[in-house]
Design an enzyme around this catalytic site. Structure first.
Site, PDB file in Angstrom:
ATOM      1  N   ARG A 121      57.924  13.142  24.299  1.00 45.40           N
ATOM      2  CA  ARG A 121      58.422  11.811  25.046  1.00 45.40           C
ATOM      3  C   ARG A 121      57.756  11.205  26.194  1.00 45.40           C
ATOM      4  O   ARG A 121      56.750  11.988  26.681  1.00 45.40           O
ATOM      5  CB  ARG A 121      59.985  12.077  25.321  1.00 45.40           C
ATOM      6  CG  ARG A 121      60.779  12.195  24.444  1.00 45.40           C
ATOM      7  CD  ARG A 121      62.208  12.416  24.718  1.00 45.40           C
ATOM      8  NE  ARG A 121      62.732  11.161  25.289  1.00 45.40           N
ATOM      9  CZ  ARG A 121      63.209  11.144  26.569  1.00 45.40           C
ATOM     10  NH1 ARG A 121      63.043  12.011  27.450  1.00 45.40           N
ATOM     11  NH2 ARG A 121      63.589   9.874  27.282  1.00 45.40           N
ATOM     12  N   LYS A 186      63.272  24.204  29.695  1.00 43.13           N
ATOM     13  CA  LYS A 186      63.055  23.454  28.268  1.00 43.13           C
ATOM     14  C   LYS A 186      62.630  24.542  27.216  1.00 43.13           C
ATOM     15  O   LYS A 186      61.836  25.045  27.290  1.00 43.13           O
ATOM     16  CB  LYS A 186      62.289  22.452  28.490  1.00 43.13           C
ATOM     17  CG  LYS A 186      62.160  21.632  27.098  1.00 43.13           C
ATOM     18  CD  LYS A 186      61.539  20.043  27.588  1.00 43.13           C
ATOM     19  CE  LYS A 186      61.151  19.496  26.191  1.00 43.13           C
ATOM     20  NZ  LYS A 186      60.886  18.175  26.536  1.00 43.13           N
ATOM     21  N   ARG A 319      67.042  14.117  36.109  1.00 42.17           N
ATOM     22  CA  ARG A 319      66.480  15.215  36.726  1.00 42.17           C
ATOM     23  C   ARG A 319      67.726  15.786  37.665  1.00 42.17           C
ATOM     24  O   ARG A 319      68.445  15.262  38.048  1.00 42.17           O
ATOM     25  CB  ARG A 319      65.460  14.983  37.848  1.00 42.17           C
ATOM     26  CG  ARG A 319      64.173  14.746  37.127  1.00 42.17           C
ATOM     27  CD  ARG A 319      63.382  16.023  37.098  1.00 42.17           C
ATOM     28  NE  ARG A 319      62.180  15.803  35.710  1.00 42.17           N
ATOM     29  CZ  ARG A 319      61.086  15.253  36.124  1.00 42.17           C
ATOM     30  NH1 ARG A 319      60.767  14.598  37.253  1.00 42.17           N
ATOM     31  NH2 ARG A 319      60.159  15.131  35.154  1.00 42.17           N
TER      32      ARG A 319
HETATM   33  C1  BTN Z   1      59.605  16.009  23.943  1.00 43.91           C
HETATM   34  O1  BTN Z   1      58.787  15.511  24.740  1.00 43.91           O
HETATM   35  O2  BTN Z   1      60.525  16.703  24.342  1.00 43.91           O
HETATM   36  C2  BTN Z   1      59.670  15.994  22.483  1.00 43.91           C
HETATM   37  C3  BTN Z   1      58.601  16.640  21.857  1.00 43.91           C
HETATM   38  C4  BTN Z   1      58.743  16.694  20.300  1.00 43.91           C
HETATM   39  C5  BTN Z   1      57.499  17.404  19.826  1.00 43.91           C
HETATM   40  C6  BTN Z   1      57.391  17.545  18.139  1.00 43.91           C
HETATM   41  S1  BTN Z   1      56.282  18.793  17.778  1.00 43.91           S
HETATM   42  C7  BTN Z   1      56.745  18.188  16.148  1.00 43.91           C
HETATM   43  C8  BTN Z   1      56.386  16.877  15.966  1.00 43.91           C
HETATM   44  N1  BTN Z   1      55.367  16.170  16.019  1.00 43.91           N
HETATM   45  C9  BTN Z   1      54.952  15.764  17.323  1.00 43.91           C
HETATM   46  O3  BTN Z   1      53.841  15.064  17.600  1.00 43.91           O
HETATM   47  N2  BTN Z   1      55.854  15.668  18.000  1.00 43.91           N
HETATM   48  C10 BTN Z   1      57.092  16.232  17.471  1.00 43.91           C
END
Ligand code: BTN
Length: 325
Positions: A121, A186, A319
């Site tokens: 994100r 996380k 946060r």
């Molecule tokens: C975040 O930032 O918390 C979201 C992370 C999401 C990661 C996943 S891994 C599988 C899918 N492919 C990606 O490129 N991103 C999501």
């Protein structure tokens, strides 16, 4: 020789000499050494001890479509249109995004041992060594465009949290809008991307990254943990993915007809921040307040000096305010 060959030969996590590996795979010791270098390049640490040989600490169990599908109930198996298992791709979400343009449908899942351009994100990257974590995406079609998707990322968090509780992991919490936490750090993240008709039939790619076993020096710029550190009783990635899909696929079907309200109570039962002072940041604007659960559309109910505000997802971060700050 493929990378999967050397991984297979080291899968038991025990020491094997270069000579033994060479004989097993029918190649020279130099060829073995080159493959071991490659493991290092893709983030897999190999122990090398003189007189003993090489060892992959913790061993390696590959992603396996059959093992994943074994875990699914009849209902979930019926909702799974296709399960794609890849070794190394740019991003499971990009893969499904391309697929959805030519063949839009619900229930396609793509999982990869490693992503070379994983996305998180807020423009972040999502990094993981090869074969250690879970990175997967699910394609689902919805009618009603963006409005029908309100709260979807929260509902997805519920499916992941329930699946992890179901395999025996305690103290799972959800942080609005879509982080899964353990012990305040996380454990997993969710990224939703939409394409198609913003007011009608659209395709959503639900990307989930779950930390199973990260190295101590993982280049992640926020407090993180993984299932190994959280002492999760289940660490088999195939079983974990099966358990998550078993919750997620039926949840997506229910969400299509009922929306987030069907999962509001469940979400609140995992709410990490209920009653907690926090800062909401939208772009350069930070607002302080107290988290008061979520509304029936998934908006964060945030009590500020100006009264109760309803904060919707998107480019927002939350946060905690430590010691009131
Ligand atoms: C975040 O930032 O918390 C979201 C992370 C999401 C990661 C996943 S891994 C599988 C899918 N492919 C990606 O490129 N991103 C999501």
């Amino acid at each position: 020789m493929e990378l999967t060959d050397i991984l297979g030969a080291l899968a038991d996590g025990e020491f094997h000499s270069g000579e033994e590996l060479g004989a097993k795979l029918g190649v020279s010791r130099t060829a073995i050494w080159k493959q071991l270098q490659k493991l290092d390049e893709i983030g897999l640490r190999v122990d090398s001890v003189k007189g003993k040989g090489y060892r992959l600490p913790g061993g390696y169990a590959p992603l396996d479509a059959r093992e994943i599908q074994k875990v699914l109930s009849g209902k979930s198996a019926g909702l799974l249109a296709e399960l794609i298992v890849e070794q190394q791709i740019t991003s499971t979400s990009s893969y499904l995004s391309d697929l959805a343009r030519v063949s839009p449908r619900s229930g396609v899942v793509c999982v990869a041992e490693q992503q070379t351009a994983g996305r998180g994100r807020l423009g972040r990257t999502w990094v993981s060594p090869y074969g250690r974590n879970l990175m997967f995406s699910v394609l689902w079609e919805f009618d009603g465009g963006a409005a029908a998707l309100e709260g979807l990322s929260l509902a997805v968090g519920v499916a992941v949290a329930q699946a992890l509780s179901g395999v025996g992991l305690d103290d799972i919490a959800l942080k609005w809008p879509n982080d899964i936490l353990h012990g305040g750090s996380k454990l997993a993240g969710i990224l939703l991307e939409m394409q198609g008709d913003a007011a009608g039939r659209c395709q959503v790619i639900i990307g989930i990254g779950l930390n199973v076993n990260l190295p101590d020096d993982a280049p992640i710029d926020q407090a993180w943990t993984d299932l190994t550190r959280a002492a999760c009783p289940e660490l088999d990635r195939n079983k974990l993915l099966g358990a998550i899909l078993d919750r997620l696929l039926p949840l997506l079907q229910t969400f299509s007809s009922s929306g987030f309200v069907a999962f509001q109570e469940d979400w609140e039962s995992f709410d990490a921040f209920n009653g907690a002072p926090a800062t909401v940041r939208r772009g350069d604007v930070a607002t302080e307040g107290i988290c008061r659960g979520v509304a029936s559309n998934g908006a964060l109910q945030f009590e500020t000096a100006n009264g109760l505000e309803y904060i919707s997802g998107g480019e927002v971060s939350l946060r905690p305010l430590v010691d009131g700050r």
